[in-house]
Design a protein around this motif. Structure first.
Motif, PDB file in Angstrom:
ATOM      1  N   ARG A 247       1.577  20.316 -13.855  1.00 62.35           N
ATOM      2  CA  ARG A 247       2.916  20.506 -13.282  1.00 62.35           C
ATOM      3  C   ARG A 247       2.805  20.767 -11.791  1.00 62.35           C
ATOM      4  O   ARG A 247       2.038  21.606 -11.352  1.00 62.35           O
ATOM      5  N   GLY A 248       3.588  20.051 -11.035  1.00 65.14           N
ATOM      6  CA  GLY A 248       3.580  20.220  -9.581  1.00 65.14           C
ATOM      7  C   GLY A 248       2.380  19.620  -8.897  1.00 65.14           C
ATOM      8  O   GLY A 248       2.172  19.833  -7.710  1.00 65.14           O
ATOM      9  N   ALA A 249       1.562  18.849  -9.618  1.00 64.38           N
ATOM     10  CA  ALA A 249       0.322  18.310  -9.049  1.00 64.38           C
ATOM     11  C   ALA A 249       0.550  17.113  -8.135  1.00 64.38           C
ATOM     12  O   ALA A 249      -0.325  16.777  -7.336  1.00 64.38           O
ATOM     13  N   SER A 250       1.707  16.481  -8.235  1.00 70.15           N
ATOM     14  CA  SER A 250       1.958  15.333  -7.361  1.00 70.15           C
ATOM     15  C   SER A 250       3.459  15.140  -7.187  1.00 70.15           C
ATOM     16  O   SER A 250       4.264  15.655  -7.970  1.00 70.15           O
ATOM     17  N   PHE A 251       3.804  14.391  -6.166  1.00 72.92           N
ATOM     18  CA  PHE A 251       5.194  14.069  -5.873  1.00 72.92           C
ATOM     19  C   PHE A 251       5.164  12.840  -4.993  1.00 72.92           C
ATOM     20  O   PHE A 251       4.135  12.557  -4.350  1.00 72.92           O
ATOM     21  N   ALA A 252       6.247  12.101  -4.926  1.00 70.79           N
ATOM     22  CA  ALA A 252       6.277  10.889  -4.111  1.00 70.79           C
ATOM     23  C   ALA A 252       7.638  10.733  -3.458  1.00 70.79           C
ATOM     24  O   ALA A 252       8.625  11.347  -3.875  1.00 70.79           O
ATOM     25  N   CYS A 253       7.681   9.915  -2.433  1.00 72.43           N
ATOM     26  CA  CYS A 253       8.950   9.518  -1.837  1.00 72.43           C
ATOM     27  C   CYS A 253       8.832   8.067  -1.397  1.00 72.43           C
ATOM     28  O   CYS A 253       7.727   7.560  -1.174  1.00 72.43           O
ATOM     29  N   VAL A 254       9.988   7.406  -1.321  1.00 75.84           N
ATOM     30  CA  VAL A 254      10.005   5.977  -1.032  1.00 75.84           C
ATOM     31  C   VAL A 254      11.059   5.645   0.014  1.00 75.84           C
ATOM     32  O   VAL A 254      12.042   6.369   0.177  1.00 75.84           O
TER      33      VAL A 254
ATOM     34  N   PRO B  12      14.180   3.864   0.979  1.00 75.31           N
ATOM     35  CA  PRO B  12      15.277   3.335   0.167  1.00 75.31           C
ATOM     36  C   PRO B  12      15.535   1.843   0.391  1.00 75.31           C
ATOM     37  O   PRO B  12      16.082   1.176  -0.471  1.00 75.31           O
ATOM     38  N   SER B  13      15.097   1.308   1.529  1.00 80.08           N
ATOM     39  CA  SER B  13      15.277  -0.122   1.797  1.00 80.08           C
ATOM     40  C   SER B  13      14.167  -0.960   1.164  1.00 80.08           C
ATOM     41  O   SER B  13      14.259  -2.185   1.115  1.00 80.08           O
ATOM     42  N   GLY B  14      13.092  -0.282   0.720  1.00 79.99           N
ATOM     43  CA  GLY B  14      11.973  -1.002   0.107  1.00 79.99           C
ATOM     44  C   GLY B  14      11.012  -1.616   1.096  1.00 79.99           C
ATOM     45  O   GLY B  14      10.072  -2.302   0.704  1.00 79.99           O
ATOM     46  N   VAL B  15      11.195  -1.380   2.375  1.00 81.76           N
ATOM     47  CA  VAL B  15      10.346  -1.984   3.404  1.00 81.76           C
ATOM     48  C   VAL B  15       9.086  -1.160   3.670  1.00 81.76           C
ATOM     49  O   VAL B  15       7.985  -1.696   3.711  1.00 81.76           O
ATOM     50  N   GLY B  16       9.245   0.144   3.854  1.00 82.75           N
ATOM     51  CA  GLY B  16       8.111   1.002   4.191  1.00 82.75           C
ATOM     52  C   GLY B  16       7.259   1.323   2.982  1.00 82.75           C
ATOM     53  O   GLY B  16       7.683   1.153   1.834  1.00 82.75           O
ATOM     54  N   PRO B  17       6.051   1.816   3.224  1.00 81.15           N
ATOM     55  CA  PRO B  17       5.160   2.148   2.108  1.00 81.15           C
ATOM     56  C   PRO B  17       5.626   3.388   1.354  1.00 81.15           C
ATOM     57  O   PRO B  17       6.318   4.243   1.893  1.00 81.15           O
ATOM     58  N   ARG B  18       5.226   3.461   0.105  1.00 80.39           N
ATOM     59  CA  ARG B  18       5.467   4.650  -0.708  1.00 80.39           C
ATOM     60  C   ARG B  18       4.554   5.746  -0.169  1.00 80.39           C
ATOM     61  O   ARG B  18       3.402   5.491   0.209  1.00 80.39           O
ATOM     62  N   LEU B  19       5.045   6.971  -0.137  1.00 77.93           N
ATOM     63  CA  LEU B  19       4.231   8.120   0.250  1.00 77.93           C
ATOM     64  C   LEU B  19       3.960   8.932  -1.005  1.00 77.93           C
ATOM     65  O   LEU B  19       4.888   9.268  -1.752  1.00 77.93           O
ATOM     66  N   TYR B  20       2.698   9.243  -1.234  1.00 81.60           N
ATOM     67  CA  TYR B  20       2.284   9.970  -2.435  1.00 81.60           C
ATOM     68  C   TYR B  20       1.576  11.248  -1.995  1.00 81.60           C
ATOM     69  O   TYR B  20       0.714  11.228  -1.106  1.00 81.60           O
TER      70      TYR B  20
ATOM     71  N   PHE C 104       0.840  -1.189   0.000  1.00 79.84           N
ATOM     72  CA  PHE C 104       0.000   0.000   0.000  1.00 79.84           C
ATOM     73  C   PHE C 104       0.872   1.235   0.000  1.00 79.84           C
ATOM     74  O   PHE C 104       2.055   1.175   0.305  1.00 79.84           O
ATOM     75  N   GLN C 105       0.281   2.343  -0.379  1.00 78.95           N
ATOM     76  CA  GLN C 105       0.948   3.623  -0.246  1.00 78.95           C
ATOM     77  C   GLN C 105       0.067   4.507   0.626  1.00 78.95           C
ATOM     78  O   GLN C 105      -1.136   4.277   0.747  1.00 78.95           O
ATOM     79  N   VAL C 106       0.652   5.495   1.238  1.00 79.12           N
ATOM     80  CA  VAL C 106      -0.071   6.466   2.039  1.00 79.12           C
ATOM     81  C   VAL C 106      -0.141   7.738   1.203  1.00 79.12           C
ATOM     82  O   VAL C 106       0.882   8.233   0.727  1.00 79.12           O
ATOM     83  N   THR C 107      -1.351   8.256   0.992  1.00 81.71           N
ATOM     84  CA  THR C 107      -1.553   9.425   0.142  1.00 81.71           C
ATOM     85  C   THR C 107      -1.923  10.634   0.994  1.00 81.71           C
ATOM     86  O   THR C 107      -2.800  10.547   1.854  1.00 81.71           O
ATOM     87  N   PHE C 108      -1.263  11.732   0.740  1.00 72.95           N
ATOM     88  CA  PHE C 108      -1.519  12.993   1.430  1.00 72.95           C
ATOM     89  C   PHE C 108      -2.156  13.971   0.447  1.00 72.95           C
ATOM     90  O   PHE C 108      -1.624  14.174  -0.641  1.00 72.95           O
ATOM     91  N   ASP C 109      -3.252  14.597   0.823  1.00 74.50           N
ATOM     92  CA  ASP C 109      -3.796  15.729   0.078  1.00 74.50           C
ATOM     93  C   ASP C 109      -3.071  16.964   0.605  1.00 74.50           C
ATOM     94  O   ASP C 109      -2.927  17.128   1.827  1.00 74.50           O
TER      95      ASP C 109
ATOM     96  N   GLU D  25       5.492  18.758  -3.635  1.00 76.83           N
ATOM     97  CA  GLU D  25       6.942  18.548  -3.525  1.00 76.83           C
ATOM     98  C   GLU D  25       7.469  19.024  -2.181  1.00 76.83           C
ATOM     99  O   GLU D  25       8.291  18.356  -1.548  1.00 76.83           O
ATOM    100  N   ARG D  26       7.007  20.157  -1.723  1.00 75.74           N
ATOM    101  CA  ARG D  26       7.463  20.690  -0.424  1.00 75.74           C
ATOM    102  C   ARG D  26       7.123  19.722   0.703  1.00 75.74           C
ATOM    103  O   ARG D  26       7.963  19.419   1.557  1.00 75.74           O
ATOM    104  N   VAL D  27       5.896  19.216   0.721  1.00 75.37           N
ATOM    105  CA  VAL D  27       5.479  18.305   1.782  1.00 75.37           C
ATOM    106  C   VAL D  27       6.236  16.975   1.661  1.00 75.37           C
ATOM    107  O   VAL D  27       6.689  16.412   2.660  1.00 75.37           O
ATOM    108  N   ALA D  28       6.407  16.482   0.440  1.00 78.61           N
ATOM    109  CA  ALA D  28       7.141  15.229   0.236  1.00 78.61           C
ATOM    110  C   ALA D  28       8.580  15.345   0.724  1.00 78.61           C
ATOM    111  O   ALA D  28       9.092  14.444   1.398  1.00 78.61           O
ATOM    112  N   ARG D  29       9.222  16.435   0.397  1.00 81.24           N
ATOM    113  CA  ARG D  29      10.621  16.594   0.822  1.00 81.24           C
ATOM    114  C   ARG D  29      10.729  16.708   2.341  1.00 81.24           C
ATOM    115  O   ARG D  29      11.699  16.234   2.940  1.00 81.24           O
ATOM    116  N   PHE D  30       9.729  17.299   2.996  1.00 84.36           N
ATOM    117  CA  PHE D  30       9.701  17.329   4.456  1.00 84.36           C
ATOM    118  C   PHE D  30       9.672  15.901   4.996  1.00 84.36           C
ATOM    119  O   PHE D  30      10.460  15.526   5.856  1.00 84.36           O
TER     120      PHE D  30
END
Length: 144
Positions: free
Chosen positions: A53-60, A62-70, A7-12, A17-22
Motif C-alpha cells: 500500500r502506498g508503494a507507487s503512484f502515477a500521473c499522466v 491528459p492530452s496523451g502527448v507527454g510521458p507517464r510519470l511513475y 517511455f515513462q519517467v520513474t522517480f524513486d 503519492e505526495r510527490v506525484a501530486r506535486f
C-alpha cells in the motif's frame, strides 16, 4: 527504420503519492482513472497487502502527448545530485528580463506547492537563464 518508443519517467521517492501530486500541479498532469472495478485508488489500495500500500503512484498528461510519470517508494533517501532531471519549459521564446520574470513567477507558484528554490543561473551568452529548484523530496529540476 527506427520507430519512436513510448517511455515513462520513474522517480524513486519516499512518498509516491505526495510527490506525484506535486508533479501533477507543476505540469498540469492528472492522476489516471482507478483500475476497472474500483471507484477510487484508495479502494484499490485496500485490496493490496499492507507492505504494498502506498508503494507507487502515477500521473499522466491528459492530452496523451507527454510521458507517464511513475513514482515508486524506495527505502533509501536521496543522497547526491540527480543524474537525470526534468526541465520545465516556462520561458520558451523569452529572453532577458522577460524570461527571468516568467521563471520567477513560476518559481513562486511552485514554492507555494512545497518546492524549494536553489539558484538562478543568468544567461551567459551561450545559455538562456534558468532557475534550479527542488521538488518536495529534494529532487532537482530546472525552470527553463
Amino acid at each position: 527504420m527506427v520507430s519512436i518508443k513510448q517511455f515513462q519517467v520513474t522517480f524513486d521517492c519516499a512518498e509516491p503519492e505526495r510527490v506525484a501530486r506535486f508533479w501533477c500541479e507543476v505540469l498540469g498532469y492528472v492522476v489516471p482513472a482507478a483500475p476497472e472495478g474500483f471507484a477510487t485508488w484508495s479502494d484499490f489500495e485496500r485490496t493490496l497487502p499492507a507492505e504494498q500500500r502506498g508503494a507507487s503512484f502515477a500521473c499522466v498528461d491528459p492530452s496523451g502527448v507527454g510521458p507517464r510519470l511513475y513514482f515508486q517508494r524506495v527505502p533509501e533517501g536521496k543522497v547526491v545530485k540527480n543524474r537525470l532531471h526534468l526541465d520545465v519549459r516556462v520561458g520558451t521564446g523569452l529572453v532577458g528580463e522577460q524570461r527571468v520574470a516568467a521563471l520567477e513567477a513560476e518559481c513562486s507558484r511552485l514554492v507555494a506547492l512545497g518546492a524549494k528554490r536553489v539558484r538562478l543561473l543568468l544567461a551567459d551568452g551561450e545559455n538562456e537563464s534558468c532557475l534550479v529548484m527542488q521538488d518536495v523530496e529534494g529532487n532537482e529540476f530546472c525552470l527553463d
